[in-house]
Design a protein around this motif. Structure first.
Motif, short mmCIF file in Angstrom:
data_model
loop_
_atom_site.label_atom_id
_atom_site.label_comp_id
_atom_site.label_asym_id
_atom_site.label_seq_id
_atom_site.Cartn_x
_atom_site.Cartn_y
_atom_site.Cartn_z
N LEU A 25 34.31 50.60 40.48
CA LEU A 25 34.15 51.04 39.10
C LEU A 25 35.46 51.70 38.73
CD1 LEU A 25 32.50 51.58 36.54
CD2 LEU A 25 31.64 53.66 37.66
N ILE A 26 36.17 51.10 37.78
CA ILE A 26 37.50 51.60 37.41
C ILE A 26 37.55 51.91 35.93
CG2 ILE A 26 38.66 50.29 39.23
CD1 ILE A 26 39.72 48.48 36.83
N GLU A 27 38.53 52.67 35.59
CA GLU A 27 38.90 52.86 34.20
C GLU A 27 40.26 52.17 34.06
OE1 GLU A 27 37.90 56.38 31.34
OE2 GLU A 27 39.60 56.90 32.63
N SER A 28 40.31 51.14 33.23
CA SER A 28 41.52 50.38 33.00
C SER A 28 42.25 50.99 31.80
CB SER A 28 41.16 48.92 32.72
OG SER A 28 42.30 48.16 32.47
N CYS A 29 43.53 51.28 31.99
CA CYS A 29 44.31 51.95 30.94
C CYS A 29 45.30 50.97 30.32
CB CYS A 29 45.08 53.13 31.53
SG CYS A 29 44.03 54.34 32.35
N VAL A 58 35.33 45.76 39.10
CA VAL A 58 36.23 44.74 39.63
C VAL A 58 36.14 44.72 41.15
CG1 VAL A 58 37.85 44.97 37.69
CG2 VAL A 58 38.20 46.33 39.77
N GLU A 59 36.73 43.71 41.75
CA GLU A 59 36.84 43.65 43.20
C GLU A 59 38.10 44.39 43.64
OE1 GLU A 59 36.96 39.64 44.68
OE2 GLU A 59 35.23 39.06 43.47
N LEU A 60 37.97 45.22 44.63
CA LEU A 60 39.10 45.82 45.33
C LEU A 60 38.88 45.60 46.81
CD1 LEU A 60 39.86 49.29 43.63
CD2 LEU A 60 41.06 47.13 43.33
N HIS A 61 39.82 46.01 47.61
CA HIS A 61 39.71 45.93 49.06
C HIS A 61 39.95 47.31 49.64
CE1 HIS A 61 40.01 41.47 49.05
NE2 HIS A 61 40.72 41.71 47.96
N ILE A 143 42.25 53.70 37.18
CA ILE A 143 41.74 54.90 37.84
C ILE A 143 40.46 54.48 38.55
CG2 ILE A 143 40.87 57.25 37.54
CD1 ILE A 143 42.50 57.28 34.86
N LEU A 144 40.41 54.68 39.86
CA LEU A 144 39.23 54.33 40.64
C LEU A 144 38.22 55.47 40.50
CD1 LEU A 144 37.68 52.59 42.69
CD2 LEU A 144 39.01 53.73 44.50
N LEU A 145 37.07 55.16 39.90
CA LEU A 145 36.04 56.17 39.68
C LEU A 145 35.01 56.19 40.81
CD1 LEU A 145 35.45 55.41 35.90
CD2 LEU A 145 36.91 57.19 36.89
N ALA A 146 34.67 55.01 41.33
CA ALA A 146 33.66 54.90 42.39
C ALA A 146 33.79 53.53 43.04
CB ALA A 146 32.26 55.08 41.81
N TRP A 147 33.19 53.38 44.21
CA TRP A 147 33.17 52.09 44.89
C TRP A 147 31.77 51.85 45.44
CZ3 TRP A 147 31.86 51.43 50.01
CH2 TRP A 147 31.82 52.60 50.79
N ALA A 148 31.47 50.58 45.69
CA ALA A 148 30.17 50.20 46.26
C ALA A 148 30.40 49.04 47.22
CB ALA A 148 29.20 49.80 45.17
N GLU A 149 29.47 48.90 48.17
CA GLU A 149 29.56 47.78 49.11
C GLU A 149 29.52 46.47 48.33
OE1 GLU A 149 27.02 47.73 52.53
OE2 GLU A 149 27.09 49.92 52.68
N PHE A 150 30.27 45.50 48.83
CA PHE A 150 30.34 44.19 48.19
C PHE A 150 29.20 43.36 48.75
CE2 PHE A 150 31.97 40.00 47.18
CZ PHE A 150 32.56 40.21 45.95
N GLU A 151 28.09 43.39 48.04
CA GLU A 151 26.90 42.67 48.51
C GLU A 151 26.67 41.43 47.66
OE1 GLU A 151 23.57 45.30 48.54
OE2 GLU A 151 24.51 46.68 49.95
#
Length: 167
Positions: A25-29, A58-61, A143-151
């Motif tokens: 979960l990002i905030e894109s500027c 979005v997808e991140l690693h 800005i990375l606000l949160a992450w979650a498992e890629f399920e």
């Protein structure tokens, strides 16, 4: 599908030498950039002003890509990691045989026949960001606000009916 968002301060557990894909979960500027005169070095100056922000998923690693001093010495001598090295560390050697360690979140994208990586870094405010040199210091691209498992979502028991009815 229930998504459990995690604080970026608490990263996923990843074995050394491995990477995982995560939802982010990002905030894109978006910035408005204006060009001005020349600085003291004769380079063109620019100012970037924040134009908008938008939340996106979005997808991140996340990678735990590190090597021991003995492994680095082996790479310098043989051009590759020893068989005893964990994971896929050889993938982190560039065309010159240089190892690029990374322990954290990152964005991966294709560019000019290869893959590019932008690391997410923690800035002084405590936010996790990807900073673009284009927009200037202190102007994060995301800005990375949160992450979650890629399920992967489950196959539904009942398929939706997308049949187009003739008029």
């Amino acid at each position: 599908m229930n998504v459990e968002w995690q604080n970026p301060n608490v990263p996923p557990i990843v074995n050394r030498g491995e990477t995982v894909k995560v939802w982010a979960l990002i905030e894109s500027c978006v910035y408005d950039t204006k060009w001005g005169g020349l600085d003291d070095d004769g380079k063109a100056t620019r100012t970037s002003t924040l134009k908008s922000r938008a939340a996106r998923v979005v997808e991140l690693h996340y990678g735990n890509v590190s090597a021991t001093p003995d492994e680095i010495a082996y790479v310098e001598e043989h051009g590759e990691f020893p068989d005893s090295a964990p994971g896929r560390l050889d993938e982190w050697l560039d065309e010159n045989g240089e190892f690029h360690a990374l322990h954290g979140f990152y964005r991966e994208y294709p560019d000019e026949g290869g893959m590019c990586i932008d690391a997410v870094t923690e800035i002084s405010s405590g936010q996790f960001c990807i900073n673009s040199g284009w927009y200037g210091e202190g102007n994060p691209e995301i800005i990375l606000l949160a992450w979650a498992e890629f399920e992967k979502p489950p196959v539904p028991e009942k398929f939706p009916d997308f049949t187009i009815k003739a008029a």
